[in-house]
Design a protein around this motif. Structure first.
Motif, PDB file in Angstrom:
ATOM      1  N   ASN A 115       0.813  -1.219   0.000  1.00 28.70           N
ATOM      2  CA  ASN A 115       0.000   0.000   0.000  1.00 28.70           C
ATOM      3  C   ASN A 115       0.846   1.269   0.000  1.00 28.70           C
ATOM      4  OD1 ASN A 115      -2.477  -1.456   0.127  1.00 28.70           O
ATOM      5  ND2 ASN A 115      -2.168  -1.764   2.328  1.00 28.70           N
ATOM      6  N   GLY A 116       1.897   1.274  -0.820  1.00 28.98           N
ATOM      7  CA  GLY A 116       2.718   2.463  -0.968  1.00 28.98           C
ATOM      8  C   GLY A 116       3.717   2.702   0.142  1.00 28.98           C
ATOM      9  N   GLN A 117       3.864   1.752   1.070  1.00 23.96           N
ATOM     10  CA  GLN A 117       4.780   1.941   2.195  1.00 23.96           C
ATOM     11  C   GLN A 117       6.218   1.549   1.866  1.00 23.96           C
ATOM     12  OE1 GLN A 117       3.176  -0.214   5.516  1.00 23.96           O
ATOM     13  NE2 GLN A 117       1.453   1.185   5.808  1.00 23.96           N
ATOM     14  N   LEU A 118       6.416   0.784   0.810  1.00 24.42           N
ATOM     15  CA  LEU A 118       7.749   0.285   0.475  1.00 24.42           C
ATOM     16  C   LEU A 118       8.115   0.615  -0.967  1.00 24.42           C
ATOM     17  CD1 LEU A 118       7.514  -3.319   2.012  1.00 24.42           C
ATOM     18  CD2 LEU A 118       8.498  -1.280   3.086  1.00 24.42           C
ATOM     19  N   GLU A 119       9.402   0.532  -1.276  1.00 30.25           N
ATOM     20  CA  GLU A 119       9.869   0.663  -2.642  1.00 30.25           C
ATOM     21  C   GLU A 119      11.145  -0.163  -2.822  1.00 30.25           C
ATOM     22  OE1 GLU A 119      12.413   4.524  -3.319  1.00 30.25           O
ATOM     23  OE2 GLU A 119      10.606   5.091  -2.171  1.00 30.25           O
ATOM     24  N   LEU A 120      11.505  -0.397  -4.073  1.00 26.78           N
ATOM     25  CA  LEU A 120      12.728  -1.132  -4.392  1.00 26.78           C
ATOM     26  C   LEU A 120      13.857  -0.154  -4.681  1.00 26.78           C
ATOM     27  CD1 LEU A 120      11.522  -3.950  -6.828  1.00 26.78           C
ATOM     28  CD2 LEU A 120      11.871  -4.094  -4.355  1.00 26.78           C
ATOM     29  N   THR A 121      15.060  -0.510  -4.243  1.00 24.73           N
ATOM     30  CA  THR A 121      16.252   0.264  -4.590  1.00 24.73           C
ATOM     31  C   THR A 121      17.370  -0.701  -4.955  1.00 24.73           C
ATOM     32  OG1 THR A 121      17.181   0.318  -2.344  1.00 24.73           O
ATOM     33  CG2 THR A 121      15.624   2.060  -2.939  1.00 24.73           C
ATOM     34  N   GLY A 122      18.414  -0.172  -5.571  1.00 26.39           N
ATOM     35  CA  GLY A 122      19.539  -1.013  -5.961  1.00 26.39           C
ATOM     36  C   GLY A 122      19.270  -1.851  -7.187  1.00 26.39           C
ATOM     37  N   THR A 123      18.218  -1.550  -7.918  1.00 24.16           N
ATOM     38  CA  THR A 123      17.904  -2.328  -9.119  1.00 24.16           C
ATOM     39  C   THR A 123      18.903  -1.984 -10.224  1.00 24.16           C
ATOM     40  OG1 THR A 123      16.356  -0.616  -9.866  1.00 24.16           O
ATOM     41  CG2 THR A 123      15.449  -2.422  -8.561  1.00 24.16           C
ATOM     42  N   GLY A 124      19.160  -2.952 -11.077  1.00 23.73           N
ATOM     43  CA  GLY A 124      20.068  -2.746 -12.192  1.00 23.73           C
ATOM     44  C   GLY A 124      21.535  -2.756 -11.802  1.00 23.73           C
ATOM     45  N   LYS A 125      21.847  -3.182 -10.561  1.00 26.39           N
ATOM     46  CA  LYS A 125      23.226  -3.251 -10.094  1.00 26.39           C
ATOM     47  C   LYS A 125      23.576  -4.686  -9.701  1.00 26.39           C
ATOM     48  CE  LYS A 125      22.947   1.472  -8.274  1.00 26.39           C
ATOM     49  NZ  LYS A 125      23.065   2.338  -7.083  1.00 26.39           N
ATOM     50  N   SER A 126      24.868  -4.997  -9.672  1.00 26.62           N
ATOM     51  CA  SER A 126      25.279  -6.373  -9.344  1.00 26.62           C
ATOM     52  C   SER A 126      25.062  -6.682  -7.872  1.00 26.62           C
ATOM     53  CB  SER A 126      26.749  -6.589  -9.709  1.00 26.62           C
ATOM     54  OG  SER A 126      27.591  -5.723  -8.967  1.00 26.62           O
ATOM     55  N   ASN A 127      25.243  -5.689  -6.994  1.00 25.39           N
ATOM     56  CA  ASN A 127      25.013  -5.864  -5.555  1.00 25.39           C
ATOM     57  C   ASN A 127      25.704  -7.107  -4.987  1.00 25.39           C
ATOM     58  OD1 ASN A 127      23.414  -3.512  -5.229  1.00 25.39           O
ATOM     59  ND2 ASN A 127      21.625  -4.584  -6.037  1.00 25.39           N
ATOM     60  N   GLY A 128      26.934  -7.342  -5.425  1.00 20.10           N
ATOM     61  CA  GLY A 128      27.719  -8.442  -4.879  1.00 20.10           C
ATOM     62  C   GLY A 128      27.505  -9.777  -5.547  1.00 20.10           C
ATOM     63  N   PHE A 129      26.689  -9.812  -6.586  1.00 15.77           N
ATOM     64  CA  PHE A 129      26.371 -11.062  -7.265  1.00 15.77           C
ATOM     65  C   PHE A 129      26.757 -10.989  -8.741  1.00 15.77           C
ATOM     66  CE2 PHE A 129      23.600 -11.084  -3.621  1.00 15.77           C
ATOM     67  CZ  PHE A 129      23.485 -12.411  -3.257  1.00 15.77           C
ATOM     68  N   GLY A 130      27.063 -12.141  -9.309  1.00 18.46           N
ATOM     69  CA  GLY A 130      27.168 -12.254 -10.748  1.00 18.46           C
ATOM     70  C   GLY A 130      25.820 -12.677 -11.287  1.00 18.46           C
ATOM     71  N   ASP A 131      25.788 -13.434 -12.382  1.00 17.78           N
ATOM     72  CA  ASP A 131      24.525 -13.967 -12.880  1.00 17.78           C
ATOM     73  C   ASP A 131      23.982 -14.967 -11.869  1.00 17.78           C
ATOM     74  OD1 ASP A 131      24.613 -12.489 -15.202  1.00 17.78           O
ATOM     75  OD2 ASP A 131      25.524 -14.096 -16.389  1.00 17.78           O
ATOM     76  N   ILE A 132      22.705 -14.825 -11.532  1.00 12.73           N
ATOM     77  CA  ILE A 132      22.069 -15.703 -10.547  1.00 12.73           C
ATOM     78  C   ILE A 132      21.050 -16.591 -11.242  1.00 12.73           C
ATOM     79  CG2 ILE A 132      20.742 -15.824  -8.420  1.00 12.73           C
ATOM     80  CD1 ILE A 132      21.681 -12.962  -7.824  1.00 12.73           C
ATOM     81  N   PHE A 133      21.336 -17.863 -11.272  1.00 10.90           N
ATOM     82  CA  PHE A 133      20.376 -18.823 -11.804  1.00 10.90           C
ATOM     83  C   PHE A 133      19.670 -19.511 -10.642  1.00 10.90           C
ATOM     84  CE2 PHE A 133      23.430 -18.463 -15.314  1.00 10.90           C
ATOM     85  CZ  PHE A 133      22.557 -18.216 -16.369  1.00 10.90           C
ATOM     86  N   GLN A 134      18.394 -19.790 -10.833  1.00 13.97           N
ATOM     87  CA  GLN A 134      17.600 -20.478  -9.814  1.00 13.97           C
ATOM     88  C   GLN A 134      16.802 -21.582 -10.482  1.00 13.97           C
ATOM     89  OE1 GLN A 134      15.222 -17.346  -8.045  1.00 13.97           O
ATOM     90  NE2 GLN A 134      16.788 -16.901  -6.520  1.00 13.97           N
ATOM     91  N   GLY A 135      16.521 -22.614  -9.707  1.00 17.21           N
ATOM     92  CA  GLY A 135      15.752 -23.701 -10.290  1.00 17.21           C
ATOM     93  C   GLY A 135      15.251 -24.690  -9.269  1.00 17.21           C
ATOM     94  N   THR A 136      14.794 -25.800  -9.783  1.00 16.08           N
ATOM     95  CA  THR A 136      14.331 -26.906  -8.955  1.00 16.08           C
ATOM     96  C   THR A 136      15.538 -27.672  -8.440  1.00 16.08           C
ATOM     97  OG1 THR A 136      12.243 -27.106 -10.135  1.00 16.08           O
ATOM     98  CG2 THR A 136      13.038 -29.085  -8.997  1.00 16.08           C
TER      99      THR A 136
END
Length: 302
Positions: A229-250
């Motif tokens: 309800n408008g109380q939160l937002e995202l930041t740090g998008t479009g940056k590596s933030n300490g990670f390389g490519d992150i794959f996820q799966g089963t």
């Protein structure tokens, strides 16, 4: 006492998010094609599963919009839709079980209580020693903060001296702890790392100003921001933030006999467009990859 109150409130938060707002997030009236059993893929399953006709997938119930627990053994979300389609291709029933945290998932897999964890769960080289990952998405790690970003957290460099919530045992926790060491080495205050067992508790900590940010996967954070309800937002998008490519799966046990059957099943769902329909239904277009694969993180730098 405060931690207990947070956990109790998180249960209510999770229930409200899981049931009342789930359908509002997913695209309505999306028709997912019914699959037919593929005999060649079914033949890849081990004899005991072909005999029983049942596989059990484990989850920790707190990774929307992929996994949203709706009851004792009920699951909704993108992963639930994918599991249903996969089960049709394999010619078996996939039933769901919930445990607490990633450690509960991996230990249950190691003990043979579950054949798979639909996930998606982060595929990292150190996890591949005891597990195999059938990767089907790519993820990003960002910050969920209070509206207006009062603590000005836009990257890892901004976390020194801040209270950062993370999922206990996850890769984001490892990254933020390393960042805390960097802060201290540079003569800055350490990061106060706050580890929680689930997403709703972490989000509640930020909303109640007990944490300055939640450092976690972009897909679920997008979901929770939509519901705040408008109380939160995202930041740090479009940056590596300490990670390389992150794959996820089963995730399955190392060299599990179900691994190749699941991969073949996913490949069919990719090829016939069902994977794309499910991902788009849940607003996950940005996390799609061209084809599923086993242990794709092997090619990534540690």
């Amino acid at each position: 006492m405060m931690a207990k109150k947070l956990r109790q409130a998180a249960v209510l938060t999770a229930a409200l998010l899981s049931v009342s707002s789930m359908n509002a997030f997913a695209a309505e009236n999306v028709s997912i094609p019914t699959q037919t059993m593929d005999p060649a893929i079914h033949a890849k399953l081990p004899a005991d599963i072909k005999t029983s006709g049942v596989m059990t997938s484990v989850n920790n119930g707190s990774f929307p919009p992929y996994e949203i627990v709706t009851g004792a053994n009920g699951l909704d979300g993108a992963s639930a839709d994918l599991a249903h389609a996969l089960a049709e291709v394999l010619g078996v029933k996939i039933q769901h079980a919930s445990v607490s945290g990633l450690s509960g998932i991996l230990s249950g897999m190691a003990a043979g209580r579950y054949q798979m964890g639909i996930g998606p769960i982060g595929d990292y080289p150190d996890r591949q020693a005891k597990n195999d990952f059938i990767d089907f998405v790519k993820e990003y790690v960002v910050f969920g903060v209070r509206k207006g970003n009062p603590e000005k957290i836009n990257s890892l460099d901004d976390t020194c001296g801040k209270r950062i919530a993370v999922m206990a045992g996850g890769s984001a926790e490892q990254v933020i702890r390393k960042q805390s060491d960097v802060c201290v080495k540079d003569g800055k205050p350490a990061v106060t790392v706050q580890s929680f067992s689930d997403q709703p508790t972490s989000i509640l900590a930020v909303r109640s100003n007990r944490s300055d940010a939640f450092f976690s996967s972009q897909a679920p954070l997008t979901y929770f921001v939509e519901k705040a309800n408008g109380q939160l937002e995202l930041t740090g998008t479009g940056k590596s933030n300490g990670f390389g490519d992150i794959f996820q799966g089963t995730v399955v046990a190392k060299d599990s006999p179900v691994r190749d059957a699941i991969l073949a099943g996913y490949q069919k769902l990719f090829d016939n467009g069902t994977y794309g329909i499910i991902m788009k239904k849940w607003g996950l277009e940005g996390n799609m990859i061209p084809a599923p694969g086993i242990n794709l993180a092997k090619a990534q730098a540690k």
